[in-house]
Design a protein around this motif. Structure first.
Motif, PDB file in Angstrom:
ATOM      1  N   UNK A   1       0.831  -1.212   0.000  1.00 31.86           N
ATOM      2  CA  UNK A   1       0.000   0.000   0.000  1.00 31.86           C
ATOM      3  C   UNK A   1       0.859   1.252   0.000  1.00 31.86           C
ATOM      4  N   UNK A   2       0.292   2.328  -0.490  1.00 30.65           N
ATOM      5  CA  UNK A   2       0.856   3.662  -0.292  1.00 30.65           C
ATOM      6  C   UNK A   2       0.095   4.264   0.890  1.00 30.65           C
ATOM      7  N   UNK A   3       0.821   4.802   1.840  1.00 30.42           N
ATOM      8  CA  UNK A   3       0.190   5.427   3.005  1.00 30.42           C
ATOM      9  C   UNK A   3       0.719   6.848   3.158  1.00 30.42           C
ATOM     10  N   UNK A   4      -0.185   7.745   3.496  1.00 28.97           N
ATOM     11  CA  UNK A   4       0.231   9.103   3.832  1.00 28.97           C
ATOM     12  C   UNK A   4      -0.454   9.480   5.140  1.00 28.97           C
ATOM     13  N   UNK A   5       0.267  10.225   5.961  1.00 31.78           N
ATOM     14  CA  UNK A   5      -0.262  10.626   7.266  1.00 31.78           C
ATOM     15  C   UNK A   5       0.600  11.745   7.824  1.00 31.78           C
ATOM     16  N   UNK A   6       0.108  12.346   8.890  1.00 36.20           N
ATOM     17  CA  UNK A   6       0.869  13.373   9.606  1.00 36.20           C
ATOM     18  C   UNK A   6       1.160  12.844  11.007  1.00 36.20           C
ATOM     19  N   UNK A   7       2.440  12.790  11.353  1.00 36.01           N
ATOM     20  CA  UNK A   7       2.867  12.398  12.700  1.00 36.01           C
ATOM     21  C   UNK A   7       3.251  13.686  13.427  1.00 36.01           C
ATOM     22  N   UNK A   8       2.571  13.945  14.540  1.00 30.90           N
ATOM     23  CA  UNK A   8       2.816  15.187  15.281  1.00 30.90           C
ATOM     24  C   UNK A   8       3.372  14.869  16.660  1.00 30.90           C
ATOM     25  N   UNK A   9       4.535  15.454  16.940  1.00 29.01           N
ATOM     26  CA  UNK A   9       5.155  15.340  18.251  1.00 29.01           C
ATOM     27  C   UNK A   9       5.015  16.700  18.939  1.00 29.01           C
ATOM     28  N   UNK A  10       5.345  16.746  20.201  1.00 33.24           N
ATOM     29  CA  UNK A  10       5.171  17.979  20.975  1.00 33.24           C
ATOM     30  C   UNK A  10       6.428  18.260  21.777  1.00 33.24           C
ATOM     31  N   UNK A  11       6.698  19.545  21.977  1.00 34.40           N
ATOM     32  CA  UNK A  11       7.821  19.940  22.832  1.00 34.40           C
ATOM     33  C   UNK A  11       7.419  21.138  23.669  1.00 34.40           C
ATOM     34  N   UNK A  12       7.993  21.234  24.877  1.00 32.84           N
ATOM     35  CA  UNK A  12       7.734  22.379  25.729  1.00 32.84           C
ATOM     36  C   UNK A  12       8.469  23.592  25.192  1.00 32.84           C
ATOM     37  N   UNK A  13       7.826  24.739  25.287  1.00 33.43           N
ATOM     38  CA  UNK A  13       8.453  25.991  24.884  1.00 33.43           C
ATOM     39  C   UNK A  13       9.211  26.581  26.062  1.00 33.43           C
TER      40      UNK A  13
END
Length: 85
Positions: free
Chosen positions: A70-82
């Protein structure tokens, strides 16, 4: 790559400040078997920081070497403290 996926595209998006932290989204296009995608998402879930996967799209299933690829597309979002400046 360790999960068996072929990375087609990586697009690091601009950070989005959200109060005391920033979201760091990365759009990915990968190619591989459904099971390999599952292994990749499992590895993401075991990371020491939170990673959310959104906008998942699976397309163009084709049989190759007795596997459905398959072809897969997605958005992986990580977080960091400011920094408190």
């Amino acid at each position: 790559a360790q999960s068996g996926l072929q990375i087609q595209k990586v697009d690091v998006k601009p950070e989005q400040a959200q109060g005391e932290f920033a979201a760091v989204p990365v759009a990915l296009d990968v190619r591989g078997a459904y099971h390999e995608l599952g292994v990749f998402f499992d590895r993401l879930s075991r990371m020491p920081r939170i990673v959310n996967v959104t906008n998942l799209s699976l397309a163009n299933p084709k049989t190759e070497n007795k596997k459905i690829i398959l072809n897969a597309s997605f958005v992986a979002t990580s977080y960091r403290f400011l920094d408190a400046q």
